[in-house]
Design a protein around this motif. Structure first.
Motif, mmCIF file in Angstrom:
data_model
loop_
_atom_site.group_PDB
_atom_site.id
_atom_site.type_symbol
_atom_site.label_atom_id
_atom_site.label_comp_id
_atom_site.label_asym_id
_atom_site.label_seq_id
_atom_site.Cartn_x
_atom_site.Cartn_y
_atom_site.Cartn_z
ATOM 1 N N LYS A 226 4.301 -11.295 -4.159
ATOM 2 C CA LYS A 226 3.706 -12.564 -4.593
ATOM 3 C C LYS A 226 2.525 -12.966 -3.717
ATOM 4 C CE LYS A 226 7.996 -14.009 -6.765
ATOM 5 N NZ LYS A 226 9.196 -14.875 -6.710
ATOM 6 N N TYR A 227 2.576 -12.625 -2.434
ATOM 7 C CA TYR A 227 1.443 -12.923 -1.555
ATOM 8 C C TYR A 227 0.233 -12.082 -1.952
ATOM 9 C CZ TYR A 227 -0.977 -14.231 2.752
ATOM 10 O OH TYR A 227 -1.875 -14.739 3.655
ATOM 11 N N TYR A 228 0.471 -10.800 -2.218
ATOM 12 C CA TYR A 228 -0.641 -9.923 -2.599
ATOM 13 C C TYR A 228 -1.274 -10.393 -3.906
ATOM 14 C CZ TYR A 228 0.069 -6.254 0.925
ATOM 15 O OH TYR A 228 0.138 -5.554 2.094
ATOM 16 N N LYS A 229 -0.443 -10.829 -4.843
ATOM 17 C CA LYS A 229 -0.987 -11.260 -6.133
ATOM 18 C C LYS A 229 -1.599 -12.647 -6.060
ATOM 19 C CE LYS A 229 0.170 -12.134 -10.969
ATOM 20 N NZ LYS A 229 1.227 -12.177 -12.002
ATOM 21 N N ASN A 230 -0.858 -13.613 -5.534
ATOM 22 C CA ASN A 230 -1.271 -15.011 -5.628
ATOM 23 C C ASN A 230 -2.239 -15.441 -4.537
ATOM 24 O OD1 ASN A 230 0.502 -15.268 -7.833
ATOM 25 N ND2 ASN A 230 2.204 -15.794 -6.488
#
Length: 460
Positions: A226-230
Protein backbone atom coordinates in the motif's frame (compact mmCIF):
# COMPACT_ATOMS: atom_id res chain seq x y z
CA UNK A 1 16.05 -12.99 -10.20
CA UNK A 2 19.61 -12.41 -11.26
CA UNK A 3 22.41 -14.63 -10.03
CA UNK A 4 24.14 -12.18 -7.73
CA UNK A 5 27.18 -10.38 -9.14
CA UNK A 6 28.12 -8.32 -6.11
CA UNK A 7 30.26 -8.80 -3.00
CA UNK A 8 28.16 -10.09 -0.15
CA UNK A 9 29.49 -9.11 3.29
CA UNK A 10 28.65 -11.16 6.38
CA UNK A 11 30.43 -9.45 9.28
CA UNK A 12 34.16 -9.55 8.42
CA UNK A 13 33.76 -12.38 5.92
CA UNK A 14 33.20 -11.48 2.30
CA UNK A 15 32.55 -13.76 -0.61
CA UNK A 16 31.32 -13.42 -4.17
CA UNK A 17 27.72 -14.31 -4.97
CA UNK A 18 27.65 -15.32 -8.50
CA UNK A 19 25.17 -14.55 -7.13
CA UNK A 20 2.24 -25.92 -36.05
CA UNK A 21 0.67 -27.64 -38.91
CA UNK A 22 -1.25 -25.82 -41.66
CA UNK A 23 -4.59 -24.19 -40.82
CA UNK A 24 -4.24 -24.93 -37.11
CA UNK A 25 -6.24 -22.63 -34.83
CA UNK A 26 -4.15 -21.70 -31.81
CA UNK A 27 -6.30 -21.60 -28.69
CA UNK A 28 -9.06 -19.34 -29.90
CA UNK A 29 -10.06 -16.58 -27.53
CA UNK A 30 -12.41 -13.67 -27.91
CA UNK A 31 -10.49 -10.62 -29.16
CA UNK A 32 -11.31 -8.64 -26.04
CA UNK A 33 -9.67 -11.21 -23.75
CA UNK A 34 -6.28 -11.11 -25.46
CA UNK A 35 -5.23 -8.12 -23.34
CA UNK A 36 -3.92 -8.64 -19.80
CA UNK A 37 -6.71 -9.27 -17.35
CA UNK A 38 -5.64 -6.21 -15.35
CA UNK A 39 -5.71 -4.01 -18.46
CA UNK A 40 -7.75 -1.16 -16.96
CA UNK A 41 -5.47 1.25 -15.15
CA UNK A 42 -6.48 2.36 -11.68
CA UNK A 43 -4.72 5.74 -12.00
CA UNK A 44 -6.39 8.43 -14.08
CA UNK A 45 -4.71 9.53 -17.27
CA UNK A 46 -2.63 6.42 -17.88
CA UNK A 47 -2.73 4.17 -20.92
CA UNK A 48 -4.42 0.85 -20.26
CA UNK A 49 -1.80 -1.83 -19.69
CA UNK A 50 -2.03 -4.11 -22.69
CA UNK A 51 -2.83 -1.30 -25.11
CA UNK A 52 0.88 -1.11 -25.93
CA UNK A 53 4.03 -2.88 -24.81
CA UNK A 54 6.06 -3.02 -21.58
CA UNK A 55 9.61 -1.65 -21.38
CA UNK A 56 12.04 -3.33 -18.99
CA UNK A 57 13.78 -0.10 -18.05
CA UNK A 58 17.08 -1.58 -16.83
CA UNK A 59 19.62 -4.31 -17.39
CA UNK A 60 22.01 -6.14 -15.08
CA UNK A 61 24.78 -3.90 -13.73
CA UNK A 62 23.45 -0.61 -15.04
CA UNK A 63 25.95 2.17 -14.27
CA UNK A 64 26.34 2.79 -10.56
CA UNK A 65 26.64 6.26 -9.07
CA UNK A 66 22.99 7.13 -8.55
CA UNK A 67 22.25 8.28 -12.12
CA UNK A 68 19.88 5.61 -13.44
CA UNK A 69 16.57 7.14 -12.38
CA UNK A 70 17.49 10.30 -14.28
CA UNK A 71 18.57 8.28 -17.34
CA UNK A 72 15.19 6.55 -17.46
CA UNK A 73 13.37 9.82 -16.77
CA UNK A 74 14.94 11.24 -19.90
CA UNK A 75 13.56 8.43 -22.04
CA UNK A 76 9.95 7.95 -20.90
CA UNK A 77 8.54 10.59 -23.27
CA UNK A 78 10.04 8.97 -26.37
CA UNK A 79 9.07 5.51 -25.14
CA UNK A 80 5.48 6.63 -24.66
CA UNK A 81 5.43 8.17 -28.14
CA UNK A 82 6.71 4.87 -29.56
CA UNK A 83 3.80 2.94 -28.03
CA UNK A 84 5.07 1.78 -24.65
CA UNK A 85 2.34 1.71 -21.98
CA UNK A 86 4.32 0.67 -18.88
CA UNK A 87 7.88 0.67 -17.55
CA UNK A 88 9.27 -2.00 -15.25
CA UNK A 89 11.86 -0.68 -12.79
CA UNK A 90 14.46 -2.69 -10.84
CA UNK A 91 13.96 -3.14 -7.07
CA UNK A 92 13.84 0.40 -5.70
CA UNK A 93 14.60 -0.10 -1.99
CA UNK A 94 17.92 -0.11 -0.12
CA UNK A 95 19.69 -3.44 -0.25
CA UNK A 96 22.58 -4.79 1.79
CA UNK A 97 25.26 -3.68 -0.61
CA UNK A 98 23.99 -0.13 -0.98
CA UNK A 99 25.18 1.54 -4.16
CA UNK A 100 26.79 -1.70 -5.38
CA UNK A 101 23.52 -3.65 -5.36
CA UNK A 102 20.96 -4.16 -8.11
CA UNK A 103 18.37 -4.40 -5.35
CA UNK A 104 17.71 -8.12 -5.24
CA UNK A 105 19.11 -8.42 -1.69
CA UNK A 106 16.53 -6.19 0.08
CA UNK A 107 17.19 -4.77 3.54
CA UNK A 108 14.86 -1.79 4.13
CA UNK A 109 11.74 -1.84 1.94
CA UNK A 110 11.00 1.81 2.81
CA UNK A 111 14.45 3.28 2.08
CA UNK A 112 14.35 4.56 -1.50
CA UNK A 113 17.63 6.44 -1.18
CA UNK A 114 16.93 8.78 1.74
CA UNK A 115 18.61 7.02 4.72
CA UNK A 116 22.33 6.64 5.32
CA UNK A 117 22.56 2.90 5.89
CA UNK A 118 24.20 -0.11 4.25
CA UNK A 119 27.12 2.10 3.27
CA UNK A 120 25.23 4.77 1.35
CA UNK A 121 22.31 7.14 1.27
CA UNK A 122 21.32 6.74 -2.35
CA UNK A 123 20.64 3.37 -3.93
CA UNK A 124 22.59 2.29 -6.99
CA UNK A 125 19.93 4.03 -9.08
CA UNK A 126 19.59 7.35 -7.25
CA UNK A 127 17.72 9.13 -4.49
CA UNK A 128 14.13 8.95 -3.33
CA UNK A 129 13.51 12.41 -4.78
CA UNK A 130 14.84 11.30 -8.17
CA UNK A 131 12.69 8.16 -8.08
CA UNK A 132 9.59 10.21 -7.29
CA UNK A 133 10.44 12.59 -10.13
CA UNK A 134 10.80 9.65 -12.54
CA UNK A 135 7.44 8.19 -11.51
CA UNK A 136 5.79 11.57 -11.93
CA UNK A 137 7.33 12.03 -15.40
CA UNK A 138 6.18 8.55 -16.41
CA UNK A 139 2.62 9.25 -15.25
CA UNK A 140 2.61 12.58 -17.07
CA UNK A 141 3.43 10.63 -20.22
CA UNK A 142 0.62 8.11 -19.65
CA UNK A 143 2.90 5.28 -18.51
CA UNK A 144 2.21 2.90 -15.65
CA UNK A 145 5.19 2.12 -13.42
CA UNK A 146 5.76 -1.49 -12.38
CA UNK A 147 7.76 -2.23 -9.22
CA UNK A 148 10.05 -5.24 -8.97
CA UNK A 149 9.01 -6.89 -5.70
CA UNK A 150 11.51 -9.17 -3.91
CA UNK A 151 9.72 -10.80 -0.99
CA UNK A 152 11.17 -14.31 -0.90
CA UNK A 153 14.35 -13.35 0.95
CA UNK A 154 16.10 -10.51 2.78
CA UNK A 155 19.71 -9.58 3.37
CA UNK A 156 21.79 -7.41 5.68
CA UNK A 157 20.36 -8.39 9.05
CA UNK A 158 22.42 -8.51 12.23
CA UNK A 159 23.48 -11.72 13.94
CA UNK A 160 21.24 -13.22 16.65
CA UNK A 161 20.99 -16.57 18.39
CA UNK A 162 18.35 -18.65 16.64
CA UNK A 163 17.12 -21.65 18.62
CA UNK A 164 14.99 -22.78 15.66
CA UNK A 165 18.05 -23.10 13.44
CA UNK A 166 20.34 -24.15 16.30
CA UNK A 167 22.90 -21.49 15.41
CA UNK A 168 23.41 -17.76 15.00
CA UNK A 169 21.60 -16.34 11.97
CA UNK A 170 21.54 -12.94 10.25
CA UNK A 171 17.84 -12.41 10.93
CA UNK A 172 17.71 -9.26 13.09
CA UNK A 173 16.57 -6.33 10.95
CA UNK A 174 16.30 -2.84 12.41
CA UNK A 175 16.05 -0.56 9.36
CA UNK A 176 16.32 3.21 9.76
CA UNK A 177 12.81 3.65 8.35
CA UNK A 178 11.59 1.85 11.49
CA UNK A 179 9.11 -0.03 9.34
CA UNK A 180 8.93 -3.82 9.03
CA UNK A 181 11.53 -4.63 11.68
CA UNK A 182 12.22 -8.37 11.56
CA UNK A 183 13.65 -11.09 13.78
CA UNK A 184 14.19 -14.84 13.69
CA UNK A 185 10.44 -15.34 14.20
CA UNK A 186 9.73 -13.89 10.73
CA UNK A 187 11.99 -16.25 8.76
CA UNK A 188 12.29 -20.00 8.27
CA UNK A 189 12.62 -22.01 10.39
CA UNK A 190 10.55 -20.52 13.22
CA UNK A 191 8.34 -21.74 16.05
CA UNK A 192 5.45 -22.52 13.66
CA UNK A 193 6.85 -23.21 10.19
CA UNK A 194 10.00 -24.97 9.13
CA UNK A 195 10.04 -23.91 5.48
CA UNK A 196 8.04 -22.93 2.41
CA UNK A 197 8.52 -23.57 -1.30
CA UNK A 198 12.16 -22.59 -1.49
CA UNK A 199 15.12 -20.52 -0.33
CA UNK A 200 17.46 -18.46 -2.48
CA UNK A 201 21.21 -18.10 -2.20
CA UNK A 202 21.33 -18.83 1.52
CA UNK A 203 19.56 -15.57 2.38
CA UNK A 204 17.07 -15.46 5.29
CA UNK A 205 13.79 -16.79 3.91
CA UNK A 206 10.65 -14.81 4.82
CA UNK A 207 7.81 -16.81 6.38
CA UNK A 208 4.71 -15.61 4.56
CA UNK A 209 2.26 -17.56 6.71
CA UNK A 210 3.19 -15.45 9.75
CA UNK A 211 0.54 -12.79 10.42
CA UNK A 212 3.18 -10.16 11.18
CA UNK A 213 4.85 -10.70 7.80
CA UNK A 214 1.52 -10.53 5.96
CA UNK A 215 0.58 -7.36 7.80
CA UNK A 216 3.76 -5.58 6.78
CA UNK A 217 3.87 -6.89 3.22
CA UNK A 218 0.28 -6.18 2.15
CA UNK A 219 -2.35 -5.86 4.89
CA UNK A 220 -1.49 -2.76 6.96
CA UNK A 221 -2.43 0.72 5.75
CA UNK A 222 1.31 1.45 5.46
CA UNK A 223 2.29 -2.03 4.28
CA UNK A 224 4.89 -2.37 1.56
CA UNK A 225 2.19 -2.93 -1.06
CA UNK A 226 0.00 0.00 0.00
CA UNK A 227 2.91 2.37 0.62
CA UNK A 228 4.40 1.63 -2.80
CA UNK A 229 1.05 2.20 -4.49
CA UNK A 230 -0.47 5.04 -2.49
CA UNK A 231 2.60 7.00 -1.41
CA UNK A 232 5.24 6.24 -4.04
CA UNK A 233 2.81 5.92 -6.94
CA UNK A 234 3.52 2.47 -8.34
CA UNK A 235 0.81 0.98 -10.56
CA UNK A 236 1.76 -2.68 -10.85
CA UNK A 237 4.06 -5.44 -9.71
CA UNK A 238 6.68 -7.81 -11.07
CA UNK A 239 7.17 -10.53 -8.45
CA UNK A 240 10.69 -11.90 -8.27
CA UNK A 241 11.47 -15.61 -7.78
CA UNK A 242 7.90 -16.75 -7.15
CA UNK A 243 9.10 -20.35 -6.99
CA UNK A 244 10.20 -19.47 -3.45
CA UNK A 245 6.69 -19.13 -2.01
CA UNK A 246 3.17 -20.32 -2.68
CA UNK A 247 1.01 -18.61 -5.33
CA UNK A 248 -1.55 -17.49 -2.74
CA UNK A 249 0.94 -14.87 -1.55
CA UNK A 250 0.82 -13.08 -4.89
CA UNK A 251 -2.94 -13.53 -5.08
CA UNK A 252 -3.49 -11.93 -1.67
CA UNK A 253 -1.12 -9.05 -2.45
CA UNK A 254 -2.98 -8.40 -5.70
CA UNK A 255 -6.35 -8.61 -3.98
CA UNK A 256 -5.18 -6.13 -1.34
CA UNK A 257 -3.93 -3.38 -3.68
CA UNK A 258 -4.85 -4.25 -7.28
CA UNK A 259 -2.69 -3.26 -10.22
CA UNK A 260 -1.19 -5.27 -13.05
CA UNK A 261 0.83 -8.21 -11.69
CA UNK A 262 3.26 -10.60 -13.33
CA UNK A 263 5.33 -13.35 -11.72
CA UNK A 264 8.78 -14.62 -12.60
CA UNK A 265 8.15 -18.35 -12.57
CA UNK A 266 11.27 -19.46 -14.37
CA UNK A 267 10.12 -22.70 -15.97
CA UNK A 268 9.68 -23.69 -19.60
CA UNK A 269 6.93 -26.20 -18.79
CA UNK A 270 3.72 -24.63 -20.03
CA UNK A 271 1.61 -26.82 -17.75
CA UNK A 272 3.44 -25.43 -14.73
CA UNK A 273 3.05 -21.84 -15.92
CA UNK A 274 -0.64 -22.40 -16.62
CA UNK A 275 -1.09 -23.89 -13.14
CA UNK A 276 0.73 -21.03 -11.43
CA UNK A 277 -1.18 -18.26 -13.21
CA UNK A 278 -4.44 -19.98 -12.35
CA UNK A 279 -3.51 -20.29 -8.68
CA UNK A 280 -2.00 -16.81 -8.33
CA UNK A 281 -4.67 -15.26 -10.59
CA UNK A 282 -2.10 -13.00 -12.26
CA UNK A 283 0.13 -13.08 -15.32
CA UNK A 284 3.48 -14.81 -15.75
CA UNK A 285 6.42 -14.35 -18.05
CA UNK A 286 6.01 -16.85 -20.87
CA UNK A 287 9.21 -18.86 -20.46
CA UNK A 288 7.64 -21.65 -22.56
CA UNK A 289 7.45 -19.20 -25.48
CA UNK A 290 10.97 -17.93 -24.75
CA UNK A 291 12.56 -21.38 -24.95
CA UNK A 292 10.59 -22.32 -28.06
CA UNK A 293 11.83 -19.11 -29.72
CA UNK A 294 15.39 -19.92 -28.68
CA UNK A 295 15.09 -23.33 -30.32
CA UNK A 296 13.53 -21.77 -33.41
CA UNK A 297 15.78 -18.77 -33.98
CA UNK A 298 19.08 -19.90 -32.51
CA UNK A 299 18.53 -23.54 -33.43
CA UNK A 300 17.40 -22.51 -36.93
CA UNK A 301 14.28 -24.65 -36.87
CA UNK A 302 11.02 -22.70 -36.97
CA UNK A 303 9.10 -25.93 -36.38
CA UNK A 304 9.78 -25.23 -32.69
CA UNK A 305 7.17 -22.45 -32.86
CA UNK A 306 4.51 -25.15 -33.17
CA UNK A 307 5.17 -26.07 -29.55
CA UNK A 308 2.84 -25.18 -26.69
CA UNK A 309 3.22 -21.81 -24.98
CA UNK A 310 1.42 -19.91 -22.25
CA UNK A 311 0.00 -17.36 -24.70
CA UNK A 312 -1.63 -20.23 -26.60
CA UNK A 313 -3.23 -21.44 -23.35
CA UNK A 314 -4.29 -18.08 -21.96
CA UNK A 315 -3.07 -14.97 -23.76
CA UNK A 316 -4.50 -12.66 -21.11
CA UNK A 317 -2.01 -14.05 -18.58
CA UNK A 318 1.10 -14.28 -20.77
CA UNK A 319 3.87 -11.69 -20.82
CA UNK A 320 6.09 -12.56 -23.76
CA UNK A 321 9.74 -11.51 -24.01
CA UNK A 322 12.89 -12.06 -26.06
CA UNK A 323 15.48 -11.14 -23.42
CA UNK A 324 15.70 -9.76 -19.90
CA UNK A 325 18.28 -8.90 -17.24
CA UNK A 326 18.66 -12.59 -16.34
CA UNK A 327 18.73 -14.39 -19.65
CA UNK A 328 19.67 -13.38 -23.18
CA UNK A 329 20.11 -16.61 -25.12
CA UNK A 330 18.45 -15.56 -28.38
CA UNK A 331 21.64 -13.98 -29.67
CA UNK A 332 20.99 -14.62 -33.37
CA UNK A 333 17.92 -13.66 -35.38
CA UNK A 334 16.73 -11.64 -32.38
CA UNK A 335 14.74 -9.19 -34.50
CA UNK A 336 12.80 -12.16 -35.93
CA UNK A 337 11.92 -13.13 -32.36
CA UNK A 338 10.63 -9.62 -31.70
CA UNK A 339 8.61 -9.84 -34.93
CA UNK A 340 7.07 -12.98 -33.46
CA UNK A 341 6.04 -11.63 -30.06
CA UNK A 342 4.95 -8.23 -31.39
CA UNK A 343 2.52 -9.79 -33.87
CA UNK A 344 1.16 -12.54 -31.63
CA UNK A 345 -1.10 -12.69 -28.62
CA UNK A 346 0.13 -11.94 -25.12
CA UNK A 347 1.57 -8.76 -23.61
CA UNK A 348 5.04 -8.16 -25.13
CA UNK A 349 7.95 -6.84 -23.09
CA UNK A 350 10.95 -5.06 -24.61
CA UNK A 351 14.43 -5.33 -23.10
CA UNK A 352 16.18 -1.97 -22.55
CA UNK A 353 19.47 -2.93 -24.19
CA UNK A 354 17.79 -4.42 -27.24
CA UNK A 355 15.78 -1.25 -27.76
CA UNK A 356 18.34 1.38 -26.82
CA UNK A 357 21.68 -0.22 -27.71
CA UNK A 358 21.73 -3.40 -29.74
CA UNK A 359 18.93 -3.62 -32.33
CA UNK A 360 17.52 -1.26 -34.94
CA UNK A 361 15.23 1.06 -32.98
CA UNK A 362 13.34 2.12 -36.10
CA UNK A 363 12.47 -1.49 -36.88
CA UNK A 364 11.38 -2.11 -33.30
CA UNK A 365 9.25 1.05 -33.35
CA UNK A 366 7.64 -0.19 -36.55
CA UNK A 367 6.83 -3.53 -34.90
CA UNK A 368 5.44 -1.75 -31.83
CA UNK A 369 3.15 0.27 -34.13
CA UNK A 370 2.04 -2.92 -35.86
CA UNK A 371 1.32 -4.55 -32.50
CA UNK A 372 -0.66 -1.57 -31.21
CA UNK A 373 -2.63 -0.89 -34.38
CA UNK A 374 -3.05 -4.12 -36.35
CA UNK A 375 -2.53 -7.17 -34.11
CA UNK A 376 -6.07 -7.92 -32.96
CA UNK A 377 -7.99 -11.13 -32.47
CA UNK A 378 -7.01 -14.76 -32.10
CA UNK A 379 -4.33 -16.56 -34.09
CA UNK A 380 -4.43 -19.07 -36.94
CA UNK A 381 -1.26 -20.85 -37.99
CA UNK A 382 -1.05 -20.91 -41.81
CA UNK A 383 2.33 -22.50 -42.44
CA UNK A 384 5.26 -23.83 -40.42
CA UNK A 385 8.37 -25.62 -41.58
CA UNK A 386 12.08 -25.50 -40.86
CA UNK A 387 12.64 -22.10 -42.49
CA UNK A 388 9.24 -20.43 -42.77
CA UNK A 389 6.49 -19.47 -40.37
CA UNK A 390 3.24 -17.74 -41.35
CA UNK A 391 0.41 -16.87 -38.97
CA UNK A 392 -2.78 -14.81 -39.18
CA UNK A 393 -4.23 -12.56 -36.50
CA UNK A 394 -7.93 -12.65 -37.26
CA UNK A 395 -8.81 -9.12 -36.22
CA UNK A 396 -11.00 -7.69 -33.51
CA UNK A 397 -11.14 -4.92 -30.96
CA UNK A 398 -11.05 -2.30 -33.69
CA UNK A 399 -7.99 -3.84 -35.38
CA UNK A 400 -7.99 -5.32 -38.88
CA UNK A 401 -5.67 -8.20 -38.05
CA UNK A 402 -2.56 -9.15 -39.98
CA UNK A 403 -0.50 -11.86 -41.64
CA UNK A 404 3.08 -12.25 -40.36
CA UNK A 405 5.59 -14.09 -42.57
CA UNK A 406 8.93 -14.97 -40.92
CA UNK A 407 11.65 -16.30 -43.22
CA UNK A 408 14.77 -17.79 -41.62
CA UNK A 409 16.29 -18.98 -44.88
CA UNK A 410 18.98 -17.29 -46.96
CA UNK A 411 16.74 -16.47 -49.92
CA UNK A 412 13.44 -14.71 -50.65
CA UNK A 413 10.38 -16.88 -50.11
CA UNK A 414 6.82 -16.68 -51.49
CA UNK A 415 3.64 -18.50 -50.52
CA UNK A 416 -0.06 -18.50 -51.27
CA UNK A 417 -2.04 -18.05 -48.08
CA UNK A 418 -5.67 -17.46 -47.17
CA UNK A 419 -6.57 -14.14 -45.58
CA UNK A 420 -9.81 -12.91 -44.02
CA UNK A 421 -10.26 -10.34 -46.79
CA UNK A 422 -11.98 -10.88 -50.13
CA UNK A 423 -11.00 -8.71 -53.13
CA UNK A 424 -9.05 -6.25 -50.98
CA UNK A 425 -5.67 -4.65 -51.52
CA UNK A 426 -3.10 -5.40 -48.85
CA UNK A 427 0.42 -4.15 -48.17
CA UNK A 428 3.46 -5.03 -46.10
CA UNK A 429 3.63 -2.64 -43.16
CA UNK A 430 7.33 -3.27 -42.48
CA UNK A 431 8.50 -1.85 -45.81
CA UNK A 432 10.46 -5.03 -46.53
CA UNK A 433 8.28 -5.80 -49.58
CA UNK A 434 6.94 -3.35 -52.15
CA UNK A 435 4.14 -5.70 -53.23
CA UNK A 436 0.55 -4.48 -52.87
CA UNK A 437 -1.48 -7.48 -54.08
CA UNK A 438 -5.26 -7.76 -54.19
CA UNK A 439 -6.75 -10.79 -52.48
CA UNK A 440 -8.82 -13.12 -54.62
CA UNK A 441 -12.55 -13.63 -54.21
CA UNK A 442 -11.74 -16.72 -52.15
CA UNK A 443 -9.45 -14.57 -49.96
CA UNK A 444 -6.25 -16.20 -51.24
CA UNK A 445 -3.16 -14.12 -52.06
CA UNK A 446 0.55 -14.59 -52.65
CA UNK A 447 2.90 -12.87 -50.21
CA UNK A 448 6.68 -12.83 -49.78
CA UNK A 449 9.38 -12.36 -47.14
CA UNK A 450 13.09 -11.47 -47.45
CA UNK A 451 15.94 -13.74 -46.35
CA UNK A 452 16.51 -13.74 -42.60
CA UNK A 453 13.62 -11.31 -42.40
CA UNK A 454 9.90 -10.84 -42.06
CA UNK A 455 6.89 -9.07 -43.52
CA UNK A 456 3.58 -8.09 -41.92
CA UNK A 457 0.54 -7.74 -44.20
CA UNK A 458 -2.78 -6.03 -43.61
CA UNK A 459 -5.39 -3.97 -45.42
CA UNK A 460 -4.00 -0.93 -47.16
Amino acid sequence: MKTFKFIYFLLAVSFLMVSCGKDEILDSVEPESAKPEESISTRAGLKAIGSGVMMQAFYWDVPAGGTWWNVVKGKVSSWSNAGVDAIWLPPVSKAQNGTFSMGYDPFDYYDFGQYNQMGSTETRFGSKTELESLISRAHNNGLSVIADIVINHNSGGDLEWNEFAGKNTYTKFNPMSNKFNRTKYDFHPNESYNSDSGIFGGFPDLSHKKAYVQDWLWKRSNSVAKYYKNTMGFDGWRFDYVKGFEPWVVREWKNAVGGFSVGEYWDGNVNTLDWWTSEAQVSAFDFACYYKMRDAFVGNNLNALSGDMLWKRNASRAVTFVANHDTDEIYTNKLLAYAYILTHEGYPALFYRDYEDWLDKNKLNNLIWIHNNLAGGNTSNLWTDNDEYIARRNGGGGKNGLIVYINNSNSWKERWIQTNWSSRRIKDYTGNSSWEPITQGGKWVKIQAPPKGYTVWSLK
